[in-house]
Structure formats: C-alpha cells, structure tokens
Design an enzyme around this catalytic site. Structure first.
Site, PDB file in Angstrom:
ATOM      1  N   LYS A  52      39.248  35.548  33.548  1.00 59.61           N
ATOM      2  CA  LYS A  52      39.321  36.879  34.173  1.00 59.61           C
ATOM      3  C   LYS A  52      38.214  37.176  35.190  1.00 59.61           C
ATOM      4  O   LYS A  52      37.905  38.332  35.478  1.00 59.61           O
ATOM      5  CB  LYS A  52      39.348  38.015  33.127  1.00 59.61           C
ATOM      6  CG  LYS A  52      40.271  37.798  31.957  1.00 59.61           C
ATOM      7  CD  LYS A  52      41.615  37.229  32.301  1.00 59.61           C
ATOM      8  CE  LYS A  52      42.532  38.149  33.069  1.00 59.61           C
ATOM      9  NZ  LYS A  52      43.826  37.465  33.368  1.00 59.61           N
ATOM     10  N   THR A  55      39.865  33.859  39.102  1.00 62.29           N
ATOM     11  CA  THR A  55      40.457  32.525  39.285  1.00 62.29           C
ATOM     12  C   THR A  55      41.638  32.550  40.251  1.00 62.29           C
ATOM     13  O   THR A  55      41.690  31.789  41.224  1.00 62.29           O
ATOM     14  CB  THR A  55      40.995  31.995  37.929  1.00 62.29           C
ATOM     15  OG1 THR A  55      40.250  32.556  36.859  1.00 62.29           O
ATOM     16  CG2 THR A  55      40.993  30.494  37.881  1.00 62.29           C
ATOM     17  N   THR A 112      40.199  25.294  35.830  1.00 59.76           N
ATOM     18  CA  THR A 112      39.690  25.165  34.461  1.00 59.76           C
ATOM     19  C   THR A 112      38.852  26.383  34.101  1.00 59.76           C
ATOM     20  O   THR A 112      38.241  27.014  34.970  1.00 59.76           O
ATOM     21  CB  THR A 112      38.834  23.888  34.275  1.00 59.76           C
ATOM     22  OG1 THR A 112      38.543  23.757  32.880  1.00 59.76           O
ATOM     23  CG2 THR A 112      37.518  23.922  35.031  1.00 59.76           C
ATOM     24  N   HIS A 113      38.851  26.694  32.791  1.00 63.63           N
ATOM     25  CA  HIS A 113      37.907  27.701  32.285  1.00 63.63           C
ATOM     26  C   HIS A 113      36.812  27.023  31.457  1.00 63.63           C
ATOM     27  O   HIS A 113      36.001  27.705  30.825  1.00 63.63           O
ATOM     28  CB  HIS A 113      38.626  28.709  31.380  1.00 63.63           C
ATOM     29  CG  HIS A 113      39.530  29.668  32.095  1.00 63.63           C
ATOM     30  ND1 HIS A 113      39.223  30.240  33.305  1.00 63.63           N
ATOM     31  CD2 HIS A 113      40.745  30.183  31.736  1.00 63.63           C
ATOM     32  CE1 HIS A 113      40.216  31.056  33.664  1.00 63.63           C
ATOM     33  NE2 HIS A 113      41.146  31.027  32.736  1.00 63.63           N
ATOM     34  N   ARG A 135      31.865  36.754  37.634  1.00 61.40           N
ATOM     35  CA  ARG A 135      32.094  38.202  37.737  1.00 61.40           C
ATOM     36  C   ARG A 135      31.136  38.885  36.778  1.00 61.40           C
ATOM     37  O   ARG A 135      30.865  38.357  35.687  1.00 61.40           O
ATOM     38  CB  ARG A 135      33.541  38.493  37.327  1.00 61.40           C
ATOM     39  CG  ARG A 135      33.978  39.925  37.502  1.00 61.40           C
ATOM     40  CD  ARG A 135      35.461  40.085  37.157  1.00 61.40           C
ATOM     41  NE  ARG A 135      35.947  41.379  37.584  1.00 61.40           N
ATOM     42  CZ  ARG A 135      37.189  41.809  37.384  1.00 61.40           C
ATOM     43  NH1 ARG A 135      38.083  41.027  36.762  1.00 61.40           N
ATOM     44  NH2 ARG A 135      37.568  43.003  37.808  1.00 61.40           N
ATOM     45  N   SER A 143      38.293  43.275  31.769  1.00 64.35           N
ATOM     46  CA  SER A 143      39.496  42.575  32.221  1.00 64.35           C
ATOM     47  C   SER A 143      40.022  41.660  31.119  1.00 64.35           C
ATOM     48  O   SER A 143      41.237  41.590  30.864  1.00 64.35           O
ATOM     49  CB  SER A 143      39.171  41.772  33.488  1.00 64.35           C
ATOM     50  OG  SER A 143      40.318  41.125  33.973  1.00 64.35           O
ATOM     51  N   PHE A 234      44.330  42.499  46.939  1.00 65.50           N
ATOM     52  CA  PHE A 234      44.856  42.835  45.606  1.00 65.50           C
ATOM     53  C   PHE A 234      46.305  43.316  45.692  1.00 65.50           C
ATOM     54  O   PHE A 234      47.164  42.866  44.940  1.00 65.50           O
ATOM     55  CB  PHE A 234      43.958  43.904  44.958  1.00 65.50           C
ATOM     56  CG  PHE A 234      44.440  44.328  43.603  1.00 65.50           C
ATOM     57  CD1 PHE A 234      44.210  43.532  42.493  1.00 65.50           C
ATOM     58  CD2 PHE A 234      45.143  45.508  43.446  1.00 65.50           C
ATOM     59  CE1 PHE A 234      44.671  43.909  41.235  1.00 65.50           C
ATOM     60  CE2 PHE A 234      45.601  45.895  42.192  1.00 65.50           C
ATOM     61  CZ  PHE A 234      45.366  45.096  41.088  1.00 65.50           C
ATOM     62  N   MET A 237      48.793  40.486  46.554  1.00 63.83           N
ATOM     63  CA  MET A 237      48.940  39.528  45.445  1.00 63.83           C
ATOM     64  C   MET A 237      49.625  40.170  44.243  1.00 63.83           C
ATOM     65  O   MET A 237      50.359  39.510  43.508  1.00 63.83           O
ATOM     66  CB  MET A 237      47.573  38.960  45.044  1.00 63.83           C
ATOM     67  CG  MET A 237      47.111  37.857  45.995  1.00 63.83           C
ATOM     68  SD  MET A 237      45.547  37.092  45.515  1.00 63.83           S
ATOM     69  CE  MET A 237      45.934  36.408  43.915  1.00 63.83           C
TER      70      MET A 237
HETATM   71  S1  PPS Z   1      42.821  34.210  34.514  1.00 62.98           S
HETATM   72  O1  PPS Z   1      43.912  34.577  33.564  1.00 62.98           O
HETATM   73  O2  PPS Z   1      41.578  33.908  33.803  1.00 62.98           O
HETATM   74  O3  PPS Z   1      43.209  33.134  35.415  1.00 62.98           O
HETATM   75  O4  PPS Z   1      42.573  35.555  35.341  1.00 62.98           O
HETATM   76  P1  PPS Z   1      41.755  35.651  36.703  1.00 62.98           P
HETATM   77  O5  PPS Z   1      42.656  35.362  37.823  1.00 62.98           O
HETATM   78  O6  PPS Z   1      40.485  34.891  36.600  1.00 62.98           O
HETATM   79  O7  PPS Z   1      41.306  37.172  36.724  1.00 62.98           O
HETATM   80  C1  PPS Z   1      42.211  38.237  36.799  1.00 62.98           C
HETATM   81  C2  PPS Z   1      41.422  39.414  37.331  1.00 62.98           C
HETATM   82  O8  PPS Z   1      41.215  39.225  38.745  1.00 62.98           O
HETATM   83  C3  PPS Z   1      41.798  40.317  39.437  1.00 62.98           C
HETATM   84  N1  PPS Z   1      42.321  39.871  40.736  1.00 62.98           N
HETATM   85  C4  PPS Z   1      41.956  40.407  41.906  1.00 62.98           C
HETATM   86  N2  PPS Z   1      41.070  41.376  42.174  1.00 62.98           N
HETATM   87  C5  PPS Z   1      40.934  41.729  43.485  1.00 62.98           C
HETATM   88  N3  PPS Z   1      41.617  41.147  44.490  1.00 62.98           N
HETATM   89  C6  PPS Z   1      42.505  40.164  44.252  1.00 62.98           C
HETATM   90  N4  PPS Z   1      43.175  39.626  45.257  1.00 62.98           N
HETATM   91  C7  PPS Z   1      42.702  39.757  42.903  1.00 62.98           C
HETATM   92  N5  PPS Z   1      43.479  38.836  42.304  1.00 62.98           N
HETATM   93  C8  PPS Z   1      43.236  38.921  40.978  1.00 62.98           C
HETATM   94  C9  PPS Z   1      42.903  40.796  38.492  1.00 62.98           C
HETATM   95  O9  PPS Z   1      43.362  42.068  38.848  1.00 62.98           O
HETATM   96  C10 PPS Z   1      42.155  40.746  37.175  1.00 62.98           C
HETATM   97  O10 PPS Z   1      41.132  41.728  37.088  1.00 62.98           O
HETATM   98  P2  PPS Z   1      41.331  43.205  36.453  1.00 62.98           P
HETATM   99  O11 PPS Z   1      39.980  43.827  36.466  1.00 62.98           O
HETATM  100  O12 PPS Z   1      41.857  43.013  35.057  1.00 62.98           O
HETATM  101  O13 PPS Z   1      42.288  43.905  37.350  1.00 62.98           O
END
Ligand code: PPS
Length: 300
Positions: A52, A55, A112-113, A135, A143, A234, A237
């Site tokens: 989260k 990625t 990878t995590h 983050r 998140s 955001f 996507m």
């Molecule tokens: S995972 O499941 O671990 O692969 O998730 P990951 O992609 O690492 O994290 C998801 C969070 O990233 C936010 N996100 C974004 N934020 C801003 N801009 C863009 N383009 C974007 N893409 C993904 C997503 O909304 C999740 O955060 P939160 O705070 O829950 O909204």
C-alpha cells in the site's frame, strides 16, 4: 474478471507464518525455496514496496515509460498480468507470479513486497535495476487497514486500535514497515536502488516521472511525459479497469467495502488517528526510527 476465478467461489484468508522473523502469508513460506531461487535476467526491473505504499502507481508509470507513453499498449492486460507479483500464489487455479514470469520473456517488470533481506539474491548478483517506493507510516497504515478490510485473503484486521498495534509490532503481511523502509534505505546507494517517496509523487508527479525516466536511461519527449503524468493521475487510474483491480472478483477484493483506488492522498491519517493514538504512535515511531534519518513527510 480474471480467467479461472468465479464470483461464487468462497475464499478464505491465509494465516501468517514466520520467515526469518518476517510475517508472510502461509503459501509464500511454503513455496519459499522456489521463490528465493528465482533468478532474474539482468534486464529485469524490480519494483519493491511495503504493501500500500504506491506500487500500482509506480508500475503504471514504468509501463508507460517503457512503452513511450502508449496508453493503448498499457491497457493490454491488468496490472498483475503485465507485471507479475513475484511471491504471489493467489489460488491453485490461478498462475503464480513465478509461473507468469516463466511465460514472459525479459525484460520484465516484477513486483515484490519482500523486505530487502528476502529478495532473491539473483537480483543483486545480476545487478538488476530496483525501484523502491516508500510512504509515510501513518498513511501507509491507514491504506493497509482499508485494504485488509476488503481483502478476503488477508487475516482479519481486528479493531482499528488493534490494527495500529499490529502495524507497530510488524504483525502484518510482509512484516515490519519500519524494517522494510530502513532496509532498502541502507542499501540504496551500494545497490543502485531508486528510492522514491509517495509524498514526492503526489507533490510533483512530473518531477518523479522524470526521475524514473532517467533511472531507466530513457529520454521521452515533453508531451509524452505530460501524457504519462495525466494517465497515471489518481482519477484516471481509478477509472481504468486495467489498474483499479476490478479485474479481481469481489469474492476476493470486495470493493463495496473499500475501493482499491481509495483516496490516494497524503495526510488522510488525520481522519483516522485520535490525538491519543497519534501521540502513542509518534513516540513509538521515534524509537523505532532513531537509528536512521529518512525524510518522511506526513503532510505536503
Ligand atoms: S498494493 O496492493 O500493495 O499493490 O497497493 P499499492 O498500489 O502499493 O497502494 C495502493 C495505494 O496507492 C494509492 N494509489 C494512488 N495514489 C495517488 N495517485 C495514484 N495514481 C495512485 N495509484 C494508487 C491507492 O489509492 C492506495 O492508497 P489509499 O490511501 O488507500 O487510497
């Protein structure tokens, strides 16, 4: 919907087991010998994060950069099919990350995590490029909490208060956030890791897209970079079925509980932590992060 999955199927969460002191989903531990033996090609690129941390965002930026901003090409398949998740074995009837990787020719983009000490050593021996996205702890926790509420494969969250303690003690899938961010930070120069911050990406996405572009030794036209920034916002996507994880059925990711693309903000933690929880968290954070100075920001 992904082939091989049905909406009706009931999924259960995987217990977490210990792997060298890191909590991991049981199937990762059970398949550890093949995961750790994975040998990448030197041209493969690894995107690493604590869950989260951004990625999917980094993956989309990289895929667009590698395809000169061609948005149609980047809609060829969902994120998890374009860029395999190394250690994941979702369910017996779905290909594992390793199986997907076998079916793809290098150069591949791999997610990878895993914390740095568990990354298969072939990545370092072959000097693969590695992008790490970090983050700030509080937003990352929030998140992850929402994700664990909607993800049927993850263990039950417990209450919000309990979840904060699980995060602080590293009792979540992929272990301690503190060890994770510190591990990659420590080796970033020696191993040529591009260490990015979610907060920097929010503050100035174009600057960070350009940093990734330079790291990948690419040089794209200005208007293509603009297009990539716009396509990886955001909003875009969230509406893109190839990036918003609606390709995973609700029996696994129940987006009626919380969206995968939930808020995408910096500072949402303030809507969740009470003043007492924030103070307790900050005191513990100061201790756990005392040995390092990583410039995290909880607001921008
Ligand atoms: S995972 O499941 O671990 O692969 O998730 P990951 O992609 O690492 O994290 C998801 C969070 O990233 C936010 N996100 C974004 N934020 C801003 N801009 C863009 N383009 C974007 N893409 C993904 C997503 O909304 C999740 O955060 P939160 O705070 O829950 O909204």
């Amino acid at each position: 919907m992904e082939e091989g999955l049905s909406c009706e199927e009931t999924f259960h969460s995987f217990p977490l087991l210990d792997m060298q002191g890191v909590r991991l989903r049981s199937y990762i531990v059970e398949n550890w010998s093949s995961i750790s033996a994975f040998c990448p090609d030197p041209t493969d690129l690894l995107i690493c994060t604590y869950p989260k941390a951004g990625t999917t965002w980094a993956q989309e930026i990289v895929d667009l950069l590698l395809h000169n901003g061609d948005t149609d090409v980047c809609k060829r398949a969902p994120t998890n099919k374009r860029m395999p998740f190394l250690e994941i074995q979702p369910y017996p009837n779905l290909p594992s990350g390793l199986e997907l990787l076998k079916s793809m020719k290098p150069p591949r983009v791999i997610k990878t995590h895993l914390p740095i000490q568990l990354v298969p050593k072939g990545f370092w021996e072959n000097k693969c490029k590695v992008i790490y996205v970090a983050r700030n702890a509080k937003d990352n926790l929030v998140s992850y909490y929402h994700f664990d509420c909607m993800n049927r494969l993850q263990p039950q969250t417990g209450s919000w208060e309990e979840y904060i303690h699980k995060f602080m003690t590293g009792n979540l899938g992929w272990g301690s956030w503190y060890d994770h961010v510190k591990g990659y930070w420590k080796y970033r120069e020696e191993r040529n890791i591009l260490y990015l911050f979610f907060e920097d990406m929010k503050e100035n996405p174009r600057r960070e897209v350009e940093r990734i572009m330079c790291y990948l030794d690419l040089s794209l036209a200005d208007d293509v970079i603009d297009k990539i920034v716009q396509f990886t916002s955001f909003r875009v996507m969230k509406d893109n079925p190839m990036t918003n994880y609606t390709f995973i059925p609700p029996s696994i990711l129940d987006q009626s509980v919380s969206s995968f693309m939930r808020k995408g903000e910096v500072g949402d933690w303030a809507n969740h932590f009470t003043a007492a929880q924030s103070q307790m968290f900050d005191e513990d954070y100061a201790k756990q992060m005392a040995d390092v100075d990583i410039p995290f920001r909880t607001t921008i």
